[in-house]
Design a protein around this motif. Structure first.
Motif, PDB file in Angstrom:
ATOM      1  N   TRP A 247      76.941  32.388  57.383  1.00 41.58           N
ATOM      2  CA  TRP A 247      78.126  31.885  56.696  1.00 41.58           C
ATOM      3  C   TRP A 247      79.397  32.525  57.237  1.00 41.58           C
ATOM      4  N   GLU A 248      80.501  31.816  57.128  1.00 44.20           N
ATOM      5  CA  GLU A 248      81.808  32.374  57.469  1.00 44.20           C
ATOM      6  C   GLU A 248      82.397  32.997  56.212  1.00 44.20           C
ATOM      7  N   ILE A 249      82.441  34.318  56.177  1.00 49.97           N
ATOM      8  CA  ILE A 249      82.975  35.003  55.005  1.00 49.97           C
ATOM      9  C   ILE A 249      84.494  35.025  55.099  1.00 49.97           C
ATOM     10  N   LEU A 250      85.146  34.533  54.089  1.00 51.13           N
ATOM     11  CA  LEU A 250      86.601  34.400  54.099  1.00 51.13           C
ATOM     12  C   LEU A 250      87.276  35.684  53.628  1.00 51.13           C
ATOM     13  N   SER A 251      88.519  35.841  54.009  1.00 51.33           N
ATOM     14  CA  SER A 251      89.326  36.991  53.603  1.00 51.33           C
ATOM     15  C   SER A 251      89.427  37.006  52.072  1.00 51.33           C
ATOM     16  N   PRO A 252      89.331  38.175  51.461  1.00 48.48           N
ATOM     17  CA  PRO A 252      89.351  39.537  52.022  1.00 48.48           C
ATOM     18  C   PRO A 252      87.968  40.115  52.324  1.00 48.48           C
ATOM     19  N   GLY A 253      86.973  39.274  52.512  1.00 48.18           N
ATOM     20  CA  GLY A 253      85.646  39.761  52.864  1.00 48.18           C
ATOM     21  C   GLY A 253      84.803  40.104  51.654  1.00 48.18           C
ATOM     22  N   LEU A 254      83.766  40.891  51.894  1.00 44.47           N
ATOM     23  CA  LEU A 254      82.867  41.337  50.826  1.00 44.47           C
ATOM     24  C   LEU A 254      83.466  42.586  50.198  1.00 44.47           C
ATOM     25  N   ILE A 255      83.923  42.447  48.968  1.00 46.94           N
ATOM     26  CA  ILE A 255      84.620  43.544  48.299  1.00 46.94           C
ATOM     27  C   ILE A 255      84.145  43.662  46.852  1.00 46.94           C
ATOM     28  N   GLU A 256      84.573  44.727  46.196  1.00 45.67           N
ATOM     29  CA  GLU A 256      84.299  44.857  44.761  1.00 45.67           C
ATOM     30  C   GLU A 256      84.841  43.621  44.055  1.00 45.67           C
ATOM     31  N   VAL A 257      84.054  43.013  43.179  1.00 42.97           N
ATOM     32  CA  VAL A 257      84.491  41.762  42.555  1.00 42.97           C
ATOM     33  C   VAL A 257      85.785  41.941  41.765  1.00 42.97           C
ATOM     34  N   GLN A 258      86.003  43.145  41.229  1.00 46.09           N
ATOM     35  CA  GLN A 258      87.216  43.365  40.448  1.00 46.09           C
ATOM     36  C   GLN A 258      88.470  43.215  41.304  1.00 46.09           C
ATOM     37  N   ARG A 259      88.366  43.427  42.591  1.00 41.99           N
ATOM     38  CA  ARG A 259      89.529  43.357  43.475  1.00 41.99           C
ATOM     39  C   ARG A 259      89.763  41.948  44.020  1.00 41.99           C
ATOM     40  N   PRO A 276      86.123  48.327  33.974  1.00 39.48           N
ATOM     41  CA  PRO A 276      86.517  49.732  34.053  1.00 39.48           C
ATOM     42  C   PRO A 276      86.114  50.326  35.402  1.00 39.48           C
ATOM     43  N   GLN A 277      86.760  51.389  35.789  1.00 37.94           N
ATOM     44  CA  GLN A 277      86.534  51.978  37.104  1.00 37.94           C
ATOM     45  C   GLN A 277      85.102  52.465  37.299  1.00 37.94           C
ATOM     46  N   ARG A 278      84.431  52.861  36.223  1.00 33.22           N
ATOM     47  CA  ARG A 278      83.167  53.588  36.339  1.00 33.22           C
ATOM     48  C   ARG A 278      82.068  52.853  37.106  1.00 33.22           C
ATOM     49  N   ASN A 279      82.017  51.527  37.014  1.00 33.90           N
ATOM     50  CA  ASN A 279      80.917  50.806  37.659  1.00 33.90           C
ATOM     51  C   ASN A 279      81.379  49.765  38.682  1.00 33.90           C
ATOM     52  N   ARG A 280      82.626  49.835  39.094  1.00 27.19           N
ATOM     53  CA  ARG A 280      83.143  48.805  39.998  1.00 27.19           C
ATOM     54  C   ARG A 280      82.424  48.765  41.338  1.00 27.19           C
ATOM     55  N   ARG A 281      81.977  49.910  41.811  1.00 28.89           N
ATOM     56  CA  ARG A 281      81.336  49.940  43.137  1.00 28.89           C
ATOM     57  C   ARG A 281      79.937  49.332  43.107  1.00 28.89           C
ATOM     58  N   LEU A 282      79.396  49.077  41.915  1.00 27.29           N
ATOM     59  CA  LEU A 282      78.033  48.573  41.812  1.00 27.29           C
ATOM     60  C   LEU A 282      77.950  47.062  41.864  1.00 27.29           C
ATOM     61  N   LEU A 283      79.072  46.380  42.099  1.00 27.79           N
ATOM     62  CA  LEU A 283      79.058  44.919  42.129  1.00 27.79           C
ATOM     63  C   LEU A 283      80.092  44.429  43.145  1.00 27.79           C
ATOM     64  N   VAL A 284      79.631  43.683  44.142  1.00 27.61           N
ATOM     65  CA  VAL A 284      80.532  43.175  45.170  1.00 27.61           C
ATOM     66  C   VAL A 284      80.382  41.660  45.248  1.00 27.61           C
ATOM     67  N   GLY A 285      81.388  41.021  45.858  1.00 27.60           N
ATOM     68  CA  GLY A 285      81.340  39.573  45.971  1.00 27.60           C
ATOM     69  C   GLY A 285      82.184  39.081  47.130  1.00 27.60           C
ATOM     70  N   ALA A 286      82.018  37.810  47.420  1.00 23.32           N
ATOM     71  CA  ALA A 286      82.760  37.206  48.515  1.00 23.32           C
ATOM     72  C   ALA A 286      82.778  35.691  48.351  1.00 23.32           C
ATOM     73  N   LEU A 287      83.712  35.074  49.042  1.00 22.53           N
ATOM     74  CA  LEU A 287      83.764  33.619  49.171  1.00 22.53           C
ATOM     75  C   LEU A 287      83.441  33.292  50.622  1.00 22.53           C
ATOM     76  N   ALA A 288      82.481  32.400  50.820  1.00 24.27           N
ATOM     77  CA  ALA A 288      82.056  32.034  52.176  1.00 24.27           C
ATOM     78  C   ALA A 288      82.174  30.533  52.369  1.00 24.27           C
ATOM     79  N   ARG A 289      82.282  30.137  53.635  1.00 24.75           N
ATOM     80  CA  ARG A 289      82.461  28.713  53.967  1.00 24.75           C
ATOM     81  C   ARG A 289      81.378  28.263  54.947  1.00 24.75           C
ATOM     82  N   VAL A 290      80.971  27.000  54.810  1.00 24.36           N
ATOM     83  CA  VAL A 290      79.988  26.435  55.727  1.00 24.36           C
ATOM     84  C   VAL A 290      80.526  26.465  57.139  1.00 24.36           C
TER      85      VAL A 290
END
Length: 290
Positions: A247-259, A276-290
């Motif tokens: 997949w083509e991962i779009l900007s800003p890439g794979l990051i913490e979902v909160q950001r 909250p800050q305590r668990n932000r690093r435990l979940l990441v996300g991204a938007l990708a394109r075909v």
């Protein structure tokens, strides 16, 4: 988050209803991911076994609910972006949970939405809602992509020539490496029309050398989930990116979902929840394109 009770919520949702006949069998000895999320989203479709899992997760990672609510807020922001900014008007959510306020069809009310699940209780709830002619629910799973592509209900509902928003919020976190998620994702990508996008979020295990406390929480959560649910994988950043290799991962890439396209907390709208800050690093996300 709004509260709802299953019977009242179903009755108020629309003028037509379908009923499961016979109703799905519910195993009260094993927790369910969908019911666990219902508990964390202040719903009432959960049982003692699900609340026990929630308590165990809370004990090893205080604030585990942050992950559930943060992931849902990320999905809501992503659906709104795809609908309003990119003009996508049909969505497929794989691994749909129990119906709740703020689901994708409410975020993009002019779009068509297919809810896909292999949980028969979830399927029965969605089908009972028969909200209008813009939503359907089908049985299926990420690991059976060809079955989805040939499903007559989906084929008669979506326009095969228009882009699709593929919603994979949390889905990949519950597919083990042995089930070849990369291969199935690649197959799905090949089946989607040009211009389609995928919304992906995943449990994340940070580098232990950099974030030892976060890495330990991730490992403890994975132990709990693998023991109680037989699913739930906290993967490293490299492992998650490998799943999306085609997949083509779009900007800003794979990051913490909160950001990702963060919204102010006021006024409160779907997607404005801030983890909250305590668990932000435990979940990441991204938007990708075909």
């Amino acid at each position: 988050m709004s509260r709802f009770t299953s019977p009242d919520f179903l009755r108020q949702a629309g003028t037509r209803r379908e009923h499961a006949n016979p109703p799905p069998v519910v195993d009260l000895a094993r927790p369910s991911l969908a019911r666990l999320h219902s508990f964390h989203l202040k719903g009432k479709d959960h049982f003692e076994v699900d609340r026990d899992l929630a308590l165990e997760a809370e004990q090893v990672a205080p604030g585990f609910q942050d992950l559930v609510m943060g992931e849902r807020a990320f999905l809501q922001r992503a659906v709104r972006h795809l609908s309003e900014d990119l003009g996508i008007d049909q969505f497929v959510q794989l691994g749909a949970g129990l119906p709740a306020p703020g689901d994708p069809h409410e975020i993009a009310p002019e779009a068509k939405v297919v809810y896909v699940t292999d949980d028969l209780m979830v399927l029965a709830h969605h089908r009972a809602l028969v909200r209008d002619d813009r939503t359907i629910a089908v049985e299926g799973h990420l690991t059976r992509p060809h079955a989805l592509s040939t499903d007559p209900a989906i084929g008669g509902f979506l326009d095969p020539d228009r882009p699709v928003g593929l919603l994979l919020a949390g889905t990949l976190s519950h597919v083990g490496t042995v089930d070849n998620p990369t291969e199935h994702l690649a197959t799905l990508r090949g089946l989607l029309p040009a211009g389609s996008h995928a919304v992906v979020s995943h449990y994340h295990r940070p580098e232990s050398a950099v974030y030892p406390k976060d890495a330990n929480r991730a490992e403890q959560l994975q132990r709990v989930f693998r023991t109680r649910l037989n699913s739930g994988y906290w993967r490293s950043r490299e492992e998650i990116l490998a799943l999306l290799a085609d997949w083509e991962i779009l900007s800003p890439g794979l990051i913490e979902v909160q950001r990702w396209r963060t919204l102010p907390v006021a006024p409160p709208v779907p997607g404005s929840y801030q983890m909250p800050q305590r668990n932000r690093r435990l979940l990441v996300g991204a938007l990708a394109r075909v």
